[in-house]
Motif scaffolding. Structure first.
Motif, PDB file in Angstrom:
ATOM      1  N   GLU A 130       0.654  -0.878  -0.061  1.00  0.00           N
ATOM      2  CA  GLU A 130       0.228   0.194   0.143  1.00  0.00           C
ATOM      3  C   GLU A 130       0.824   1.231   0.238  1.00  0.00           C
ATOM      4  O   GLU A 130       0.043   2.395   0.058  1.00  0.00           O
ATOM      5  N   LEU A 131       2.167   0.979  -0.099  1.00  0.00           N
ATOM      6  CA  LEU A 131       3.010   1.998  -0.074  1.00  0.00           C
ATOM      7  C   LEU A 131       2.455   3.653  -1.697  1.00  0.00           C
ATOM      8  O   LEU A 131       2.075   2.802  -3.039  1.00  0.00           O
ATOM      9  N   SER A 132       3.068   4.609  -1.233  1.00  0.00           N
ATOM     10  CA  SER A 132       2.929   5.940  -2.233  1.00  0.00           C
ATOM     11  C   SER A 132       4.043   5.359  -3.297  1.00  0.00           C
ATOM     12  O   SER A 132       4.664   5.048  -2.501  1.00  0.00           O
ATOM     13  N   ASP A 133       3.852   6.503  -4.219  1.00  0.00           N
ATOM     14  CA  ASP A 133       5.207   6.258  -5.179  1.00  0.00           C
ATOM     15  C   ASP A 133       6.086   7.285  -4.320  1.00  0.00           C
ATOM     16  O   ASP A 133       7.426   6.438  -3.987  1.00  0.00           O
ATOM     17  N   ALA A 134       5.963   8.220  -3.824  1.00  0.00           N
ATOM     18  CA  ALA A 134       6.946   8.425  -2.726  1.00  0.00           C
ATOM     19  C   ALA A 134       7.629   7.666  -1.722  1.00  0.00           C
ATOM     20  O   ALA A 134       9.266   7.623  -1.599  1.00  0.00           O
ATOM     21  N   GLU A 135       6.950   6.584  -1.384  1.00  0.00           N
ATOM     22  CA  GLU A 135       7.205   6.173  -0.296  1.00  0.00           C
ATOM     23  C   GLU A 135       8.027   4.831  -1.037  1.00  0.00           C
ATOM     24  O   GLU A 135       9.420   4.413  -0.570  1.00  0.00           O
ATOM     25  N   TRP A 136       7.836   4.648  -2.388  1.00  0.00           N
ATOM     26  CA  TRP A 136       8.570   3.390  -3.342  1.00  0.00           C
ATOM     27  C   TRP A 136      10.167   3.899  -3.781  1.00  0.00           C
ATOM     28  O   TRP A 136      10.777   3.642  -3.555  1.00  0.00           O
ATOM     29  N   LYS A 137       9.575   5.249  -3.279  1.00  0.00           N
ATOM     30  CA  LYS A 137      10.935   6.382  -3.869  1.00  0.00           C
ATOM     31  C   LYS A 137      11.646   6.354  -2.614  1.00  0.00           C
ATOM     32  O   LYS A 137      13.288   6.572  -2.581  1.00  0.00           O
ATOM     33  N   ALA A 138      11.873   6.034  -1.897  1.00  0.00           N
ATOM     34  CA  ALA A 138      12.531   6.289   0.245  1.00  0.00           C
ATOM     35  C   ALA A 138      13.680   5.822  -0.165  1.00  0.00           C
ATOM     36  O   ALA A 138      13.756   4.642  -0.397  1.00  0.00           O
ATOM     37  N   ALA A 139      14.316   6.652   0.024  1.00  0.00           N
ATOM     38  CA  ALA A 139      16.268   5.716   0.484  1.00  0.00           C
ATOM     39  C   ALA A 139      16.632   4.962   0.987  1.00  0.00           C
ATOM     40  O   ALA A 139      15.468   5.241   2.660  1.00  0.00           O
ATOM     41  N   THR A 140      16.865   4.084   1.452  1.00  0.00           N
ATOM     42  CA  THR A 140      16.951   2.988   2.398  1.00  0.00           C
ATOM     43  C   THR A 140      18.716   2.757   2.337  1.00  0.00           C
ATOM     44  O   THR A 140      19.493   3.497   2.030  1.00  0.00           O
ATOM     45  N   PRO A 141      19.161   2.233   3.862  1.00  0.00           N
ATOM     46  CA  PRO A 141      20.433   2.360   4.290  1.00  0.00           C
ATOM     47  C   PRO A 141      21.659   1.842   3.385  1.00  0.00           C
ATOM     48  O   PRO A 141      22.177   1.986   3.355  1.00  0.00           O
ATOM     49  N   ALA A 142      20.775   1.193   2.075  1.00  0.00           N
ATOM     50  CA  ALA A 142      21.687   0.918   1.026  1.00  0.00           C
ATOM     51  C   ALA A 142      22.059   2.258   0.228  1.00  0.00           C
ATOM     52  O   ALA A 142      21.417   1.895  -0.618  1.00  0.00           O
ATOM     53  N   GLU A 143      22.761   2.341   0.283  1.00  0.00           N
ATOM     54  CA  GLU A 143      24.071   3.399  -1.062  1.00  0.00           C
ATOM     55  C   GLU A 143      23.098   3.559  -2.143  1.00  0.00           C
ATOM     56  O   GLU A 143      23.294   2.659  -2.336  1.00  0.00           O
ATOM     57  N   GLY A 144      21.831   4.485  -2.038  1.00  0.00           N
ATOM     58  CA  GLY A 144      21.578   4.573  -4.348  1.00  0.00           C
ATOM     59  C   GLY A 144      20.816   3.953  -4.043  1.00  0.00           C
ATOM     60  O   GLY A 144      20.461   3.688  -5.259  1.00  0.00           O
ATOM     61  N   TRP A 145      19.868   3.319  -3.754  1.00  0.00           N
ATOM     62  CA  TRP A 145      18.829   1.859  -3.495  1.00  0.00           C
ATOM     63  C   TRP A 145      17.836   2.378  -2.511  1.00  0.00           C
ATOM     64  O   TRP A 145      18.323   2.576  -0.992  1.00  0.00           O
ATOM     65  N   ALA A 146      16.821   2.786  -3.210  1.00  0.00           N
ATOM     66  CA  ALA A 146      15.785   3.270  -3.332  1.00  0.00           C
ATOM     67  C   ALA A 146      14.706   1.843  -2.175  1.00  0.00           C
ATOM     68  O   ALA A 146      14.964   0.889  -2.365  1.00  0.00           O
ATOM     69  N   VAL A 147      13.080   2.103  -1.585  1.00  0.00           N
ATOM     70  CA  VAL A 147      12.720   1.079  -1.245  1.00  0.00           C
ATOM     71  C   VAL A 147      12.656  -0.047  -2.888  1.00  0.00           C
ATOM     72  O   VAL A 147      12.704  -1.060  -2.496  1.00  0.00           O
ATOM     73  N   TRP A 175      14.546 -11.323   4.477  1.00  0.00           N
ATOM     74  CA  TRP A 175      14.884 -10.842   5.940  1.00  0.00           C
ATOM     75  C   TRP A 175      15.379  -9.565   5.789  1.00  0.00           C
ATOM     76  O   TRP A 175      15.378  -8.570   6.458  1.00  0.00           O
ATOM     77  N   ALA A 176      16.847  -9.496   5.456  1.00  0.00           N
ATOM     78  CA  ALA A 176      17.811  -8.627   4.994  1.00  0.00           C
ATOM     79  C   ALA A 176      17.354  -7.107   4.034  1.00  0.00           C
ATOM     80  O   ALA A 176      17.329  -6.007   5.193  1.00  0.00           O
ATOM     81  N   HIS A 177      16.677  -7.773   3.297  1.00  0.00           N
ATOM     82  CA  HIS A 177      16.142  -6.568   2.197  1.00  0.00           C
ATOM     83  C   HIS A 177      15.464  -5.857   3.067  1.00  0.00           C
ATOM     84  O   HIS A 177      14.421  -4.219   2.553  1.00  0.00           O
ATOM     85  N   GLY A 178      14.366  -6.924   3.570  1.00  0.00           N
ATOM     86  CA  GLY A 178      12.800  -6.481   4.482  1.00  0.00           C
ATOM     87  C   GLY A 178      13.907  -5.235   5.598  1.00  0.00           C
ATOM     88  O   GLY A 178      12.309  -4.420   5.484  1.00  0.00           O
ATOM     89  N   GLN A 179      14.941  -5.726   6.146  1.00  0.00           N
ATOM     90  CA  GLN A 179      14.938  -5.084   6.856  1.00  0.00           C
ATOM     91  C   GLN A 179      15.262  -3.251   6.457  1.00  0.00           C
ATOM     92  O   GLN A 179      15.358  -2.638   7.440  1.00  0.00           O
ATOM     93  N   ASP A 180      16.159  -3.758   6.123  1.00  0.00           N
ATOM     94  CA  ASP A 180      16.643  -1.960   4.959  1.00  0.00           C
ATOM     95  C   ASP A 180      15.081  -1.426   4.560  1.00  0.00           C
ATOM     96  O   ASP A 180      14.815  -0.182   4.525  1.00  0.00           O
ATOM     97  N   VAL A 181      13.979  -2.599   4.050  1.00  0.00           N
ATOM     98  CA  VAL A 181      12.953  -1.397   3.551  1.00  0.00           C
ATOM     99  C   VAL A 181      11.834  -0.546   4.590  1.00  0.00           C
ATOM    100  O   VAL A 181      11.536  -0.114   5.420  1.00  0.00           O
ATOM    101  N   ALA A 182      12.298  -1.496   6.104  1.00  0.00           N
ATOM    102  CA  ALA A 182      11.824  -1.128   7.441  1.00  0.00           C
ATOM    103  C   ALA A 182      12.470   0.186   7.950  1.00  0.00           C
ATOM    104  O   ALA A 182      11.423   1.262   8.717  1.00  0.00           O
ATOM    105  N   ASP A 183      13.891   0.372   7.114  1.00  0.00           N
ATOM    106  CA  ASP A 183      14.513   1.508   8.109  1.00  0.00           C
ATOM    107  C   ASP A 183      14.353   2.238   7.557  1.00  0.00           C
ATOM    108  O   ASP A 183      14.215   3.614   8.212  1.00  0.00           O
ATOM    109  N   ALA A 184      14.267   1.948   6.239  1.00  0.00           N
ATOM    110  CA  ALA A 184      13.936   3.121   5.284  1.00  0.00           C
ATOM    111  C   ALA A 184      12.643   3.424   5.838  1.00  0.00           C
ATOM    112  O   ALA A 184      11.924   4.905   5.335  1.00  0.00           O
ATOM    113  N   LEU A 185      11.073   2.791   5.946  1.00  0.00           N
ATOM    114  CA  LEU A 185       9.874   3.288   6.014  1.00  0.00           C
ATOM    115  C   LEU A 185       9.171   4.109   8.030  1.00  0.00           C
ATOM    116  O   LEU A 185       8.657   4.092   8.842  1.00  0.00           O
ATOM    117  N   GLY A 186      10.829   3.490   8.692  1.00  0.00           N
ATOM    118  CA  GLY A 186      10.957   4.144   9.854  1.00  0.00           C
ATOM    119  C   GLY A 186       9.602   2.704  11.143  1.00  0.00           C
ATOM    120  O   GLY A 186       9.443   3.033  11.698  1.00  0.00           O
TER     121      GLY A 186
END
Length: 265
Positions: free
Chosen positions: A24-41, A140-151
């Motif tokens: 259910e993410l918005s387009d802006a949330e899909w573009k949110a930066a994750t802890p992996a440099e240069g990678w968004a959700v 799980w690991a990439h899901g953690q990056d997503v969770a971190d990006a979304l708070g």
């Protein structure tokens, strides 16, 4: 021979949990930066879809996977990022639909694989349970990056036991990836499960060196999703202590380590 069904079921559950967090993410949330440099959700989900397709090819068409490996060898420093970039450029709905189709097809192929099947991969061939464990670890690991990006704070589950065991089993691999000879001495790993009941233990009980701590923290460490200084993972013995700086449960180079929380920009 271990039964692949429990880890396949856990892989499906882990994937479904991540799916629900992005559906259910918005387009802006899909573009949110994750802890992996240069990678968004979007890059994180695209990478999982790309790797699931690669795994499906490895299971169903080993000759085609050999060609895939040749491409990877020709572009070792850009191949993975190119796949993530291509997927992230898709509209989110198309990206999500593709990932769902890819992981469903992989699940069916792994469940249909015969006993003793060895699946080619970027390193040595893997059994079906090992392939499913590797996919769960990455999800799980990439899901953690997503969770971190979304708070978002994810609740740890018993599915972490697969990642914890993989982290222990890949000890010598982690040394090799860093150009360091693995010590001959064995380690004991003792982890507190998420529910606090009992102990997850790996390695000889009388090992002269050991690692202890919460299973969640150990999994964050071996997937390199957090800096060691931010985790309650402890080592007894110089070799075990060195391992905690090198540990990784995934294939490929270790990548740029995460900064301690106090040093994040």
């Amino acid at each position: 021979m271990s039964d692949p069904l429990p880890v396949l079921d856990d892989l499906a559950a882990e994937s479904d949990e991540l799916d629900a967090s992005v559906a259910e993410l918005s387009d802006a949330e899909w573009k949110a930066a994750t802890p992996a440099e240069g990678w968004a959700v979007a890059h994180q989900v695209a990478h999982l879809a790309w790797t699931d397709r690669a795994a499906l090819t490895a299971v169903t068409d080993p000759a085609a996977f050999d060609a895939h490996l040749a491409e990877a060898a020709a572009r070792p420093f850009t191949f993975v990022d190119e796949g993530a970039e291509a997927g992230a450029a898709l509209p989110p709905a198309a990206l999500l639909a593709g990932w769902r189709a890819d992981r469903a097809a992989l699940d069916a192929a792994l469940r249909a694989a015969g006993p003793g099947t060895r699946v080619p991969w970027y390193g040595p061939p893997m059994s079906v349970p090992s392939m499913a464990t590797a996919r769960l670890m990455e999800t799980w690991a990439h899901g953690q990056d997503v969770a971190d990006a979304l708070g978002v704070r994810r609740e740890p589950t018993a599915r972490l036991r697969h990642i914890a065991r993989l982290g222990w089993r890949t000890r010598d691999f982690a040394y090799a990836m860093n150009g360091v000879a693995a010590p001959e001495v064995s380690f004991r790993v003792e982890l507190t499960p998420p529910d606090g009941e009992g102990l997850w233990a790996y390695g000889p009980e009388d090992a002269p060196q050991r690692v202890t701590g919460p299973a969640l923290d150990f999994c964050l460490l071996v997937t390199r999703r957090a800096h060691r200084d931010d985790l309650a993972v402890l080592a007894e013995g110089a070799d075990a202590d060195r391992w905690l700086d090198l540990a990784q449960a995934f294939a490929g180079p270790p990548g740029t380590p995460r900064a301690p929380r106090g040093e994040e920009g």
